[in-house]
Design a protein around this motif. Structure first.
Motif, short mmCIF file in Angstrom:
data_model
loop_
_atom_site.label_atom_id
_atom_site.label_comp_id
_atom_site.label_asym_id
_atom_site.label_seq_id
_atom_site.Cartn_x
_atom_site.Cartn_y
_atom_site.Cartn_z
N GLU A 113 -37.96 27.85 -72.54
CA GLU A 113 -37.64 26.58 -73.21
C GLU A 113 -38.57 25.47 -72.74
O GLU A 113 -39.12 24.72 -73.56
N ASN A 114 -38.80 25.35 -71.44
CA ASN A 114 -39.70 24.33 -70.91
C ASN A 114 -41.12 24.52 -71.42
O ASN A 114 -41.80 23.56 -71.79
N ASN A 142 -30.58 33.15 -67.63
CA ASN A 142 -30.63 31.69 -67.78
C ASN A 142 -31.93 31.11 -67.26
O ASN A 142 -32.49 30.19 -67.83
N THR A 143 -32.43 31.64 -66.15
CA THR A 143 -33.70 31.18 -65.60
C THR A 143 -34.84 31.50 -66.55
O THR A 143 -35.71 30.66 -66.79
N LYS A 144 -34.86 32.70 -67.11
CA LYS A 144 -35.86 33.08 -68.10
C LYS A 144 -35.81 32.13 -69.29
O LYS A 144 -36.83 31.65 -69.75
N PHE A 145 -34.60 31.90 -69.77
CA PHE A 145 -34.40 31.03 -70.92
C PHE A 145 -34.95 29.63 -70.63
O PHE A 145 -35.64 29.05 -71.46
N GLU A 146 -34.65 29.10 -69.45
CA GLU A 146 -35.12 27.76 -69.08
C GLU A 146 -36.63 27.70 -68.99
O GLU A 146 -37.25 26.72 -69.44
N LEU A 147 -37.25 28.73 -68.43
CA LEU A 147 -38.71 28.75 -68.33
C LEU A 147 -39.37 28.78 -69.70
O LEU A 147 -40.33 28.06 -69.96
#
Length: 165
Positions: free
Chosen positions: A11-12, A4-9
């Motif tokens: 995505e941002n 999820n953290t990878k995905f958020e980074l």
């Protein structure tokens, strides 16, 4: 780092740099809809392959590589046919001598083989360094330099000796 953290980074990063990503895709196809399709496909590919991104310091080159490869695939599939929007066509209609030079330059760049076109676009339109271009294209630095100089030589021949990028 969690998925999820990878995905958020990622995505941002994609959201914050969306104009640059669109501009890069557009530089290949010269059509708004096709460029948007390329960016959308690149985002989908990036999200599907997010686990391959090991170092987040390389996120820019990783995603640019995905966009460039997606654009080149799109051009191959569509046999280099590009349709220009009316508003873009009006922008490019010659009204001054400078506009003619810009059109000649763009036409000359569009005629380059993909490996040369990529180097020119990434270096002069995206203002990337040679080592970043090497990372994006998966080539070594010397190959990128050779392609850059060869592409510039081809452009000078096509446009004329007084050409400067």
């Amino acid at each position: 780092m969690t998925k999820n953290t990878k995905f958020e980074l990622v995505e941002n990063f994609i959201v914050e740099n969306r104009e640059a990503h669109y501009r890069l895709a557009y530089s290949y196809v010269r059509n708004k809809e096709n460029a948007l399709d390329i960016v959308q496909d690149a985002i989908l590919k990036a999200l599907k392959s997010i686990n391959r991104l090991e170092e987040f310091t390389y996120m820019k080159t990783w995603f640019y590589r995905i966009i460039v490869n997606t654009a080149i695939d799109f051009i191959r599939k569509n046999q280099r046919i590009t349709v220009m929007d009316d508003e873009i066509l009006n922008i490019h209609l010659p009204s001054l001598e400078d506009d003619m030079i810009d059109m000649d330059l763009q036409d000359a760049i569009d005629q380059l083989p993909p490996k040369y076109k990529s180097v020119i676009i990434l270096r002069f339109f995206e203002d990337l360094k040679i080592d970043e271009i090497a990372e994006i294209t998966g080539e070594n630095v010397n190959t990128v330099k050779t392609r850059l100089y060869a592409a510039l030589k081809k452009l000078r021949i096509e446009i004329g000796e007084d050409f400067r990028l």
